[in-house]
Design a protein around this motif. Sequence first.
Motif, PDB file in Angstrom:
ATOM      1  N   ALA A  54       8.863  -5.130   8.716  1.00  0.00           N
ATOM      2  CA  ALA A  54       7.528  -4.666   8.611  1.00  0.00           C
ATOM      3  C   ALA A  54       6.561  -6.100   8.827  1.00  0.00           C
ATOM      4  CB  ALA A  54       6.955  -3.946   7.516  1.00  0.00           C
TER       5      ALA A  54
ATOM      6  N   ALA B  32       8.545   3.066  11.952  1.00  0.00           N
ATOM      7  CA  ALA B  32       8.293   1.377  11.708  1.00  0.00           C
ATOM      8  C   ALA B  32       8.164   0.514  12.986  1.00  0.00           C
ATOM      9  CB  ALA B  32       9.541   0.994  10.773  1.00  0.00           C
TER      10      ALA B  32
ATOM     11  N   MET C 207       2.925   1.377   5.884  1.00  0.00           N
ATOM     12  CA  MET C 207       3.562   1.620   7.092  1.00  0.00           C
ATOM     13  C   MET C 207       2.724   2.320   8.126  1.00  0.00           C
ATOM     14  SD  MET C 207       6.155  -0.763   7.389  1.00  0.00           S
ATOM     15  CE  MET C 207       7.031  -0.322   8.626  1.00  0.00           C
TER      16      MET C 207
ATOM     17  N   SER D 273      10.136   6.483   7.845  1.00  0.00           N
ATOM     18  CA  SER D 273       9.919   5.483   8.949  1.00  0.00           C
ATOM     19  C   SER D 273      10.866   5.260  10.043  1.00  0.00           C
ATOM     20  CB  SER D 273       9.849   3.821   7.895  1.00  0.00           C
ATOM     21  OG  SER D 273      11.131   3.914   7.409  1.00  0.00           O
TER      22      SER D 273
ATOM     23  N   ARG E 268       1.263   7.416  11.380  1.00  0.00           N
ATOM     24  CA  ARG E 268       2.224   7.322  10.260  1.00  0.00           C
ATOM     25  C   ARG E 268       3.313   8.469  10.269  1.00  0.00           C
ATOM     26  NH1 ARG E 268      -2.346  10.427   6.284  1.00  0.00           N
ATOM     27  NH2 ARG E 268      -2.503  12.323   7.670  1.00  0.00           N
TER      28      ARG E 268
ATOM     29  N   VAL F 129       5.654  -1.186   2.632  1.00  0.00           N
ATOM     30  CA  VAL F 129       6.702   0.036   2.853  1.00  0.00           C
ATOM     31  C   VAL F 129       6.125   1.035   1.687  1.00  0.00           C
ATOM     32  CG1 VAL F 129       8.107  -1.358   3.997  1.00  0.00           C
ATOM     33  CG2 VAL F 129       8.335  -0.713   1.444  1.00  0.00           C
TER      34      VAL F 129
END
Length: 474
Positions: free
Chosen positions: A228, A294, A462, A428, A424, A399
């Motif tokens: 990330a 992600a 995230m 992820s 979103r 995260v």
Amino acid sequence: MGRCVYGGIYDPQHAEADESGFRRDVLSMVQDLQVPIIRYPGGNFVSGFRWEDSVGPKSERPVRMDAAWKSIEPNQVGLDEFDGWAGRAGSEVMMAVNLGTRGVEAAAQLLEYCNVRGGTAFSELRKQHGRSEPYGYKVWCLGNEMDGPWQICNKSAEEYGTLARETAKVMKRIDPSIELVACGSSSIHLPTFPQWDATVMELTYDVADFLSVHMYLENKEEELDNYALKAIHMDRYIEAITATCDYVKAKKRSDKVMYLSFDEWNVVPGTWKKNNAEPWIFAPALCEGNYSMAAAVVFGNMLISLLKHSDRVRIACLAQLVNVFGPIMTDASGAAWKQTVYYPYLHASLFGRGMALNVMAQVPGVTTRDFTEAPMLDSVAVMDEQTGDITIFAVNRSVSDELELSVELRGFGEYGVCERIVMRSEDSGAFNSAAQPDLIVPEQLASQRIDNNVCTATLEPMSWNVIRVRRTAR
């Protein structure tokens, strides 16, 4: 490369094909992105490219072996076809010349063919091919990734810098209005970085207008919290290259500012395979994969990095548009869909035009395997200079933790909330596909507010966020 052109933007047998063989559905998706400029004929491919193969009657064009990707190139989409497609997409063309297997003469002849009005051998050849007016391309790449050992006829910095300088001198004599991009380091991980850039700049500083840089960020089965934060590498890369250029500027006692062309950048999909097919076939599946939620956050963070450094990064080309690391995908059934990364690019293109503003932030830190006390939030703001409206792009890189965002708008006038767009997902790793093309799409939320000219919002873990505020009074 791969299925970017053949089977991507161009498929004469498809139900959506127009009279030129280009897919209307794919073109529509590109048009919506409002892409300012597209590089042609590509990256590694250009180092073995014979431009003469791509012009003239299609029935007379040769079929070639493309040594860059071990593929068969039929040259059915050539210079004029691509120019017409780019025009319909609303994009300018950024032309590249072959400084791998070829050099000064071929580059000069291509420029003459494209930009000289008439009265010379290659400008008249263009007219014979049915194009009376010149293409008038303004931005030209002096080769591609010539520092890379994977490149056809790669060179040392001294060899490349000398060739690029001499090519640039001839090209600018033919058309003084063009802007030229010299090859910088193609990876921050190569042992020649950043000495390559310093040497090339010393040789080309007086004739080049941009230095190119490339970066792909990959999730190599590592921890999500570390992945990330990977856009931090892009910030560091830009800052290191800028410092290198400024060192050469000082050494040359020059007043000229060297700008950067980040003409290849992207995240790498987590499921990608470099080569899914046998060599020496037509339009093999290369570098295809699914972009997760992600990946969209890291991708959006790279866009933020480019906007934050737009004082020096004046060109940035996503590599690529369709199928090959593409925000747009097609498959053999004829379907086309938007990957997760399509949407941050769309938002930046629609709302990221104007003046980039420095954001002074107080942010909690995150520590991972490779990063210590890295900011949980990364953000940039862009102001529309005509209306005064401001767009804030932000990623919450944690995260697991929500982040309360508070933005002070003092000194800009009175503002009201226009809209908030969020991407979103609880998962992820989720991604869009032909079967579920809209699994992850942007949402419009009303959870932000403005009180006393302070905009507040809660950013989920995230997540990619776009907050637009409209100036109501000066």
